[in-house]
Motif scaffolding. Structure first.
Motif, PDB file in Angstrom:
ATOM      1  N   ALA A  66       0.851  -1.177   0.000  1.00 20.55           N
ATOM      2  CA  ALA A  66       0.000   0.000   0.000  1.00 20.55           C
ATOM      3  C   ALA A  66       0.893   1.237   0.000  1.00 20.55           C
ATOM      4  N   ASP A  67       0.455   2.291  -0.653  1.00 19.42           N
ATOM      5  CA  ASP A  67       1.264   3.512  -0.718  1.00 19.42           C
ATOM      6  C   ASP A  67       1.601   4.031   0.680  1.00 19.42           C
ATOM      7  N   SER A  68       0.702   3.856   1.610  1.00 22.07           N
ATOM      8  CA  SER A  68       0.878   4.410   2.950  1.00 22.07           C
ATOM      9  C   SER A  68       2.002   3.736   3.738  1.00 22.07           C
ATOM     10  N   VAL A  69       2.440   2.561   3.296  1.00 24.74           N
ATOM     11  CA  VAL A  69       3.484   1.850   4.046  1.00 24.74           C
ATOM     12  C   VAL A  69       4.763   1.659   3.254  1.00 24.74           C
ATOM     13  N   LYS A  70       4.783   2.081   1.998  1.00 24.70           N
ATOM     14  CA  LYS A  70       5.992   1.912   1.180  1.00 24.70           C
ATOM     15  C   LYS A  70       7.172   2.620   1.819  1.00 24.70           C
ATOM     16  N   GLY A  71       8.300   1.920   1.847  1.00 25.60           N
ATOM     17  CA  GLY A  71       9.508   2.479   2.432  1.00 25.60           C
ATOM     18  C   GLY A  71       9.614   2.266   3.929  1.00 25.60           C
ATOM     19  N   ARG A  72       8.532   1.829   4.571  1.00 30.32           N
ATOM     20  CA  ARG A  72       8.551   1.597   6.019  1.00 30.32           C
ATOM     21  C   ARG A  72       8.338   0.120   6.369  1.00 30.32           C
ATOM     22  N   PHE A  73       7.522  -0.568   5.594  1.00 31.42           N
ATOM     23  CA  PHE A  73       7.210  -1.968   5.861  1.00 31.42           C
ATOM     24  C   PHE A  73       7.910  -2.852   4.824  1.00 31.42           C
ATOM     25  N   THR A  74       8.314  -4.041   5.260  1.00 32.44           N
ATOM     26  CA  THR A  74       8.926  -5.013   4.361  1.00 32.44           C
ATOM     27  C   THR A  74       8.296  -6.377   4.592  1.00 32.44           C
ATOM     28  N   ILE A  75       7.796  -6.976   3.524  1.00 32.01           N
ATOM     29  CA  ILE A  75       7.227  -8.315   3.619  1.00 32.01           C
ATOM     30  C   ILE A  75       8.248  -9.321   3.118  1.00 32.01           C
ATOM     31  N   SER A  76       8.294 -10.473   3.769  1.00 35.31           N
ATOM     32  CA  SER A  76       9.193 -11.543   3.345  1.00 35.31           C
ATOM     33  C   SER A  76       8.528 -12.881   3.642  1.00 35.31           C
ATOM     34  N   ARG A  77       9.132 -13.914   3.099  1.00 33.97           N
ATOM     35  CA  ARG A  77       8.485 -15.222   3.176  1.00 33.97           C
ATOM     36  C   ARG A  77       9.537 -16.299   3.315  1.00 33.97           C
ATOM     37  N   ASP A  78       9.282 -17.273   4.173  1.00 32.02           N
ATOM     38  CA  ASP A  78      10.125 -18.456   4.305  1.00 32.02           C
ATOM     39  C   ASP A  78       9.301 -19.634   3.800  1.00 32.02           C
ATOM     40  N   ASN A  79       9.573 -20.040   2.580  1.00 30.68           N
ATOM     41  CA  ASN A  79       8.766 -21.098   1.964  1.00 30.68           C
ATOM     42  C   ASN A  79       8.911 -22.427   2.699  1.00 30.68           C
TER      43      ASN A  79
END
Length: 121
Positions: free
Chosen positions: A60-73
């Motif tokens: 979302a534009d409101s969280v870009k640059g502050r939040f990071t999503i990642s995944r451990d498959n």
């Protein structure tokens, strides 16, 4: 047959950080996408971030640059690292996953129970 369990919410001061985790368990043959939504009081649920199999991400534009999503498959787990938190980030955060699993096998959307994030001094 498939469950999503979230953890990591809590109370944090503005400018602080939190890390949310969501683990999928059960009869799982594949996970197409995992993501996070949030719902603040009196507002509609909104998409925060999503990660597609193959590591393509969106925010979302409101969280870009502050939040990071990642995944451990290997662990069927998705994370949301939230930095520089603001009071307007206060909401219940829900994990969502599009999973191919269950018996009989099918693609379906699953939701976690939600975890409260409160940003306040």
């Amino acid at each position: 047959q498939v469950q999503l369990v979230e953890s990591g919410g809590g109370l944090v001061q503005p400018g602080g950080s939190l890390r949310l985790s969501c683990a999928a368990s059960g009869i799982i043959f594949g996970i197409n996408a995992m993501g996070w939504y949030r719902q603040a009081p009196g507002k509609q649920r909104e998409l925060v971030s999503v990660i597609i199999s193959g590591s393509s991400t969106d925010y979302a534009d409101s969280v870009k640059g502050r939040f990071t999503i990642s995944r451990d498959n290997a662990k069927n787990t998705v994370y949301l690292q939230m930095n520089s938190l603001k009071p307007e980030d206060t909401a219940v955060y829900y994990c969502n996953a599009r999973i191919y699993g269950g018996i009989p096998r099918r693609n379906d959307d699953y939701w976690g129970q939600g975890t409260q994030v409160t940003v306040s001094s």
